[in-house]
Write an enzyme that holds these catalytic residues in place. Structure first.
Site, short mmCIF file in Angstrom:
data_model
loop_
_atom_site.label_atom_id
_atom_site.label_comp_id
_atom_site.label_asym_id
_atom_site.label_seq_id
_atom_site.Cartn_x
_atom_site.Cartn_y
_atom_site.Cartn_z
N ARG A 28 0.83 -1.21 0.00
CA ARG A 28 0.00 0.00 0.00
C ARG A 28 0.87 1.26 0.00
O ARG A 28 0.60 2.21 -0.75
CB ARG A 28 -0.94 -0.02 1.22
N ASP A 290 -6.54 -14.24 8.35
CA ASP A 290 -5.20 -14.82 8.29
C ASP A 290 -4.79 -15.45 9.64
O ASP A 290 -3.82 -16.20 9.69
CB ASP A 290 -4.17 -13.77 7.89
#
Length: 295
Positions: A28, A290
């Site tokens: 990002r 996750d």
């Protein structure tokens, strides 16, 4: 194949773990820095293959073809970025990448004026992306849409004439990664209206910043299991922050219930389990999927 696994006869009292840097933050930040113009000071960039691919594409942004190989994050983030180019770009990857659907993102990009063609099967890469005449849009997204698609749209929104409004469902999966994108964009000077499940980003300029990418909480999460297996051993997880923008830092809260002590130090998080408190737990991991493997 035969494997012999033995428990050590002696264990250190303090054990340091030099964790990899966050791939999610790195990908990002690299794109946001590129959108700003490359004037930021970024350190601690991940050495993961996904991040290397993103860096390579940004380095050769004017190329007519981008090969993202097997990097799913790169495919999703860079597809949106490609609509800001003046020239057409072909985006492709491995055969497996060409089996991963991207139709929802393409529909949204077409809604803001991008011209995108599927070069093989509809809804799947490879793609040919042209900018077209971009325009403001009010997007309502389905609940099963990937959070990476939403992050991808968010990051280019300040460059869209008139900006974007995005509505996403309250049960959005992996919502912590959307929050991460918002916090990082604000670091680059972007003003975002975030009310419940509505996001509004006006057209505006990015600003340069200085940022050191923290270690990866997803990787760190497995060491909480090691702490349970070796009571009395302090494990120092280098480069972590408890007040992290990474949603997977929630692992600290979960394992405190199981008997793991967690402390913030100057450049690490220390974990120690003197007496495991193993018990039945019920938790909703939809925002941090996750962590499922670790638990």
């Amino acid at each position: 194949m035969e494997l012999l696994v033995e428990r050590p006869t002696t264990t250190p009292k303090v054990f340091e773990v030099d964790l990899p840097r966050s791939k999610s933050i790195s990908n990002r930040v690299l794109i946001l820095d590129f959108l700003e113009g490359g004037g930021s000071s970024i350190s601690g960039i991940s050495e993961s293959n996904d991040t290397k691919i993103v860096r390579e594409v940004l380095k050769n942004f004017s190329a007519s073809e981008w090969n993202v190989q097997d990097a799913g994050t790169a495919m999703r983030f860079l597809t949106s970025l490609a609509v800001l180019k003046n020239e057409a770009t072909i985006i492709l990857g491995t055969n497996r990448m060409h089996e991963r659907p991207i139709g929802h993102l393409v529909e949204c990009l077409r809604a803001i004026g991008a011209e995108i063609n599927y070069l093989n099967e509809p809804e799947f890469p490879p793609l040919q992306v042209k900018s077209g005449e971009l325009k403001a849009a009010n997007l309502s997204l389905p609940g099963h849409m990937s959070s990476q698609f939403i992050s991808s749209l968010l990051m280019i929104a300040p460059k869209v004439p008139g900006g974007l409004t995005i509505h996403y469902p309250s049960d959005q999966v992996s919502s912590s990664y959307i929050e991460m994108t918002i916090e990082l964009m604000r670091l680059f000077g972007i003003e975002i209206i975030h009310e419940n499940n509505l996001l509004r980003i006006e057209e505006q300029r990015f600003h340069s910043t200085r940022y050191n990418i923290e270690s990866d909480w997803s990787s760190a999460s497995y060491w909480f299991n090691v702490a349970l297996l070796f009571p009395g051993v302090t494990i120092k997880l280098i480069g972590l922050k408890l007040d992290s923008i990474q949603g997977d830092s929630k692992i600290a809260d979960y394992y405190r219930v199981l008997g793991v002590e967690v402390k913030q130090k100057s450049n690490s998080v220390e974990i120690l389990c003197n007496q495991p408190n193993l018990q039945s737990l019920e938790m909703n991991l939809s925002s941090t999927p996750d962590l499922t493997q670790t638990l």
